[in-house]
Design a protein around this motif. Sequence first.
Motif, PDB file in Angstrom:
ATOM      1  N   MET A 116      37.546  43.338 111.867  1.00  0.00           N
ATOM      2  CA  MET A 116      37.517  42.373 110.770  1.00  0.00           C
ATOM      3  C   MET A 116      38.842  42.387 110.021  1.00  0.00           C
ATOM      4  O   MET A 116      39.539  43.405 109.968  1.00  0.00           O
ATOM      5  CB  MET A 116      36.368  42.700 109.804  1.00  0.00           C
ATOM      6  CG  MET A 116      34.994  42.402 110.367  1.00  0.00           C
ATOM      7  SD  MET A 116      33.690  42.463 109.103  1.00  0.00           S
ATOM      8  CE  MET A 116      33.528  44.225 108.887  1.00  0.00           C
ATOM      9  N   SER A 117      39.177  41.251 109.420  1.00  0.00           N
ATOM     10  CA  SER A 117      40.479  41.143 108.760  1.00  0.00           C
ATOM     11  C   SER A 117      40.569  41.980 107.490  1.00  0.00           C
ATOM     12  O   SER A 117      41.643  42.459 107.134  1.00  0.00           O
ATOM     13  CB  SER A 117      40.805  39.686 108.435  1.00  0.00           C
ATOM     14  OG  SER A 117      39.874  39.138 107.531  1.00  0.00           O
ATOM     15  N   SER A 118      39.450  42.154 106.780  1.00  0.00           N
ATOM     16  CA  SER A 118      39.499  42.972 105.572  1.00  0.00           C
ATOM     17  C   SER A 118      39.752  44.423 105.961  1.00  0.00           C
ATOM     18  O   SER A 118      38.960  45.031 106.674  1.00  0.00           O
ATOM     19  CB  SER A 118      38.195  42.856 104.779  1.00  0.00           C
ATOM     20  OG  SER A 118      38.304  43.539 103.549  1.00  0.00           O
ATOM     21  N   GLY A 119      40.885  44.953 105.525  1.00  0.00           N
ATOM     22  CA  GLY A 119      41.258  46.317 105.894  1.00  0.00           C
ATOM     23  C   GLY A 119      42.078  46.404 107.164  1.00  0.00           C
ATOM     24  O   GLY A 119      42.464  47.497 107.578  1.00  0.00           O
ATOM     25  N   MET A 120      42.373  45.276 107.795  1.00  0.00           N
ATOM     26  CA  MET A 120      43.162  45.291 109.029  1.00  0.00           C
ATOM     27  C   MET A 120      44.637  45.483 108.703  1.00  0.00           C
ATOM     28  O   MET A 120      45.212  44.717 107.931  1.00  0.00           O
ATOM     29  CB  MET A 120      42.976  43.991 109.804  1.00  0.00           C
ATOM     30  CG  MET A 120      43.729  43.972 111.136  1.00  0.00           C
ATOM     31  SD  MET A 120      43.443  42.473 112.114  1.00  0.00           S
ATOM     32  CE  MET A 120      44.619  41.343 111.342  1.00  0.00           C
ATOM     33  N   LEU A 121      45.253  46.496 109.297  1.00  0.00           N
ATOM     34  CA  LEU A 121      46.666  46.773 109.084  1.00  0.00           C
ATOM     35  C   LEU A 121      47.445  46.490 110.366  1.00  0.00           C
ATOM     36  O   LEU A 121      47.061  46.932 111.450  1.00  0.00           O
ATOM     37  CB  LEU A 121      46.876  48.224 108.654  1.00  0.00           C
ATOM     38  CG  LEU A 121      48.320  48.605 108.290  1.00  0.00           C
ATOM     39  CD1 LEU A 121      48.334  49.576 107.100  1.00  0.00           C
ATOM     40  CD2 LEU A 121      49.061  49.249 109.474  1.00  0.00           C
ATOM     41  N   THR A 122      48.528  45.743 110.209  1.00  0.00           N
ATOM     42  CA  THR A 122      49.403  45.433 111.329  1.00  0.00           C
ATOM     43  C   THR A 122      50.845  45.476 110.817  1.00  0.00           C
ATOM     44  O   THR A 122      51.093  45.956 109.707  1.00  0.00           O
ATOM     45  CB  THR A 122      49.052  44.064 111.950  1.00  0.00           C
ATOM     46  OG1 THR A 122      49.890  43.838 113.101  1.00  0.00           O
ATOM     47  CG2 THR A 122      49.219  42.935 110.963  1.00  0.00           C
TER      48      THR A 122
END
Length: 299
Positions: free
Chosen positions: A161-167
Amino acid sequence: MRNNINSTGAVIVAFNPDVQFLLNLCLSLINQVDYVILVDNGSAHFDLQSDKIKNLHVIRLKKNVGIASAQNYGIQKLIELNIQYVIFFDQDSIVPSCLINILLNNFIDYSKYGKVAAVGPVFYDYRFLFYYPHVVLNRFGVRRKITLKPGDQIANVGFIMSSGMLTSTKVLLDVGFMKDELFIDYVDTEWCFRAISKGYEIYAIPSASMEHAVGDDNIHFLYWRLPVHSALRRYYRMRNMFYLFKLPYVPVVLKLREFIVNNIHQLIIVIQSDNRRSYLYYWCKALIDGVKILIGHKL
């Protein structure tokens, strides 16, 4: 501009938020990252007193352009600021003090041995007291769910999921930004599949745990717990699966699975909801608009 190789920025997308909750989120992130970019997605005006918070930059959009486009505004701003790492949050995210360091360290460590697109935390639903499962895919696109908890081993997963996704901005420039036309739903899933098609891997980090609520409610059906979103949100979920059908890097088995499961999910909601007329209307609209997408008709 910053030249710190490990500089990190957070992107928050907000739409008519709880102002105090959002303020607390911004303050908690300021202590963990170099910049916080708050993209206000066409909300009625609210005063966050952002000028009093160091390194908080607010982008106010005139209308709701969707989470994908809003995230892209935030990404672009962080690239302009020469930030190396990007992490995304929803407006109602609850972020522990050590979360970003754990994710960042794992991203950097695993990137030494291969191409890492993104890492993300495990999610605990504080309303219904359970951890959300992650999905592992085999090479044919067949899904297997795994439930990860703090203390478990790091897992290579199909998407996060995008919430909390680190890139990183480097990865984003290679893989590409979020697809604007998706508006909301499948935005993170599509991006993860696109990254995997370019040889990247996605990891879930159990030592990084976040409280998160998916959906407005949950319903139980046989052995499953199904999230329930608003009728309009379900429209985007149903419509956007047709976008996935057109993408060659999304496995065929997964496309078929999403079509079958989404329609069954929608039917269960229609049967059990007090607002079934609205859910039925948006179900029909999603199917009609989805067919238009498949035949190349512009919505």
